[in-house]
Design a protein around this motif. Structure first.
Motif, PDB file in Angstrom:
ATOM      1  N   ALA A  82       0.885  -1.149  -0.194  1.00  0.00           N
ATOM      2  CA  ALA A  82       0.129  -0.011   0.012  1.00  0.00           C
ATOM      3  C   ALA A  82       0.966   1.498   0.067  1.00  0.00           C
ATOM      4  CB  ALA A  82      -0.829  -0.104   1.306  1.00  0.00           C
ATOM      5  N   TYR A  83       1.798   1.122   0.842  1.00  0.00           N
ATOM      6  CA  TYR A  83       2.622   2.528   0.594  1.00  0.00           C
ATOM      7  C   TYR A  83       3.468   2.694  -0.568  1.00  0.00           C
ATOM      8  CZ  TYR A  83       6.731   5.503   1.586  1.00  0.00           C
ATOM      9  OH  TYR A  83       7.672   6.373   1.681  1.00  0.00           O
ATOM     10  N   ASP A  84       4.031   1.503  -1.094  1.00  0.00           N
ATOM     11  CA  ASP A  84       4.622   1.623  -2.376  1.00  0.00           C
ATOM     12  C   ASP A  84       3.359   2.258  -3.521  1.00  0.00           C
ATOM     13  OD1 ASP A  84       7.028   0.659  -1.608  1.00  0.00           O
ATOM     14  OD2 ASP A  84       6.648  -1.186  -2.242  1.00  0.00           O
ATOM     15  N   ASN A  85       2.442   1.845  -3.441  1.00  0.00           N
ATOM     16  CA  ASN A  85       1.273   2.424  -4.398  1.00  0.00           C
ATOM     17  C   ASN A  85       0.967   3.898  -3.818  1.00  0.00           C
ATOM     18  OD1 ASN A  85       0.975  -0.087  -5.905  1.00  0.00           O
ATOM     19  ND2 ASN A  85      -0.470  -0.625  -4.502  1.00  0.00           N
ATOM     20  N   ALA A  86       0.899   4.244  -2.711  1.00  0.00           N
ATOM     21  CA  ALA A  86       0.725   5.463  -2.393  1.00  0.00           C
ATOM     22  C   ALA A  86       1.800   6.431  -2.815  1.00  0.00           C
ATOM     23  CB  ALA A  86       0.454   5.670  -0.925  1.00  0.00           C
ATOM     24  N   ALA A  87       3.003   6.184  -2.729  1.00  0.00           N
ATOM     25  CA  ALA A  87       4.379   6.927  -3.083  1.00  0.00           C
ATOM     26  C   ALA A  87       4.271   6.903  -4.384  1.00  0.00           C
ATOM     27  CB  ALA A  87       5.454   6.240  -2.577  1.00  0.00           C
ATOM     28  N   GLN A  88       4.012   5.881  -5.460  1.00  0.00           N
ATOM     29  CA  GLN A  88       3.792   6.033  -6.785  1.00  0.00           C
ATOM     30  C   GLN A  88       2.929   7.136  -7.246  1.00  0.00           C
ATOM     31  OE1 GLN A  88       2.990   2.382  -8.817  1.00  0.00           O
ATOM     32  NE2 GLN A  88       3.582   3.323 -10.778  1.00  0.00           N
ATOM     33  N   LEU A  89       1.809   6.917  -6.446  1.00  0.00           N
ATOM     34  CA  LEU A  89       0.670   7.983  -6.850  1.00  0.00           C
ATOM     35  C   LEU A  89       1.054   9.207  -6.397  1.00  0.00           C
ATOM     36  CD1 LEU A  89      -2.330   8.656  -7.565  1.00  0.00           C
ATOM     37  CD2 LEU A  89      -2.805   8.267  -4.970  1.00  0.00           C
ATOM     38  N   TRP A  90       1.764   9.404  -5.355  1.00  0.00           N
ATOM     39  CA  TRP A  90       2.454  10.898  -5.077  1.00  0.00           C
ATOM     40  C   TRP A  90       3.293  11.434  -6.209  1.00  0.00           C
ATOM     41  CZ3 TRP A  90       1.636  14.073  -0.496  1.00  0.00           C
ATOM     42  CH2 TRP A  90       2.488  15.131  -0.500  1.00  0.00           C
ATOM     43  N   LEU A  91       4.173  10.424  -6.499  1.00  0.00           N
ATOM     44  CA  LEU A  91       5.381  10.968  -7.593  1.00  0.00           C
ATOM     45  C   LEU A  91       4.400  11.144  -8.780  1.00  0.00           C
ATOM     46  CD1 LEU A  91       8.251  11.036  -8.647  1.00  0.00           C
ATOM     47  CD2 LEU A  91       7.794   8.556  -8.980  1.00  0.00           C
ATOM     48  N   LEU A  92       3.543  10.382  -9.129  1.00  0.00           N
ATOM     49  CA  LEU A  92       2.740  10.680 -10.573  1.00  0.00           C
ATOM     50  C   LEU A  92       2.141  11.870 -10.337  1.00  0.00           C
ATOM     51  CD1 LEU A  92       1.401   6.952 -11.353  1.00  0.00           C
ATOM     52  CD2 LEU A  92       3.425   8.715 -12.606  1.00  0.00           C
ATOM     53  N   ALA A  93       1.426  12.388  -9.279  1.00  0.00           N
ATOM     54  CA  ALA A  93       0.647  13.573  -9.074  1.00  0.00           C
ATOM     55  C   ALA A  93       1.550  14.810  -9.333  1.00  0.00           C
ATOM     56  CB  ALA A  93      -0.089  13.525  -7.707  1.00  0.00           C
ATOM     57  N   GLY A  94       2.650  14.469  -8.828  1.00  0.00           N
ATOM     58  CA  GLY A  94       3.664  15.700  -8.838  1.00  0.00           C
ATOM     59  C   GLY A  94       4.192  16.017 -10.482  1.00  0.00           C
ATOM     60  N   PHE A  95       3.704  15.180 -11.342  1.00  0.00           N
ATOM     61  CA  PHE A  95       3.916  15.574 -12.724  1.00  0.00           C
ATOM     62  C   PHE A  95       2.931  16.007 -13.288  1.00  0.00           C
ATOM     63  CE2 PHE A  95       7.632  12.303 -11.728  1.00  0.00           C
ATOM     64  CZ  PHE A  95       8.577  13.098 -11.943  1.00  0.00           C
ATOM     65  N   VAL A  96       1.782  15.932 -12.769  1.00  0.00           N
ATOM     66  CA  VAL A  96       0.453  16.477 -13.638  1.00  0.00           C
ATOM     67  C   VAL A  96       0.161  18.053 -13.150  1.00  0.00           C
ATOM     68  CG1 VAL A  96      -1.927  15.983 -13.716  1.00  0.00           C
ATOM     69  CG2 VAL A  96      -0.426  14.142 -13.601  1.00  0.00           C
TER      70      VAL A  96
END
Length: 82
Positions: free
Chosen positions: A47-61
């Motif tokens: 869950a943490y890895d998925n949340a961290a990936q979402l955080w990273l992706l959101a930074g590029f949008v």
């Protein structure tokens, strides 16, 4: 990568990701607490890895309100094309 709002593991993982990026308040004690939570169950780490990936992706949008009328984001210097 949709997550249920009522999933306590996802919610905790998302909170850890947010807290980790708050450098002023994320101290050694918080890091130790997060590490213990991550090691407690494999589902916590996933869950943490998925949340961290979402955080990273959101930074590029870019947020919608950062887009101007043209191709450049608002606040970008005007084009000097002739």
């Amino acid at each position: 990568m949709t997550q249920e709002k009522n999933d306590p593991i996802w919610n905790t993982a998302w909170e850890w990701v947010q807290r980790e990026h708050d450098r002023e308040n994320f101290d050694d004690a918080a890091r130790s607490e997060m590490t213990a939570w991550l090691l407690a169950r494999p589902s916590h780490r996933r869950a943490y890895d998925n949340a961290a990936q979402l955080w990273l992706l959101a930074g590029f949008v870019p947020p919608v309100n950062d887009l101007g009328d043209g191709d450049e984001p608002s606040g970008a210097p005007p084009r000097t094309d002739s």
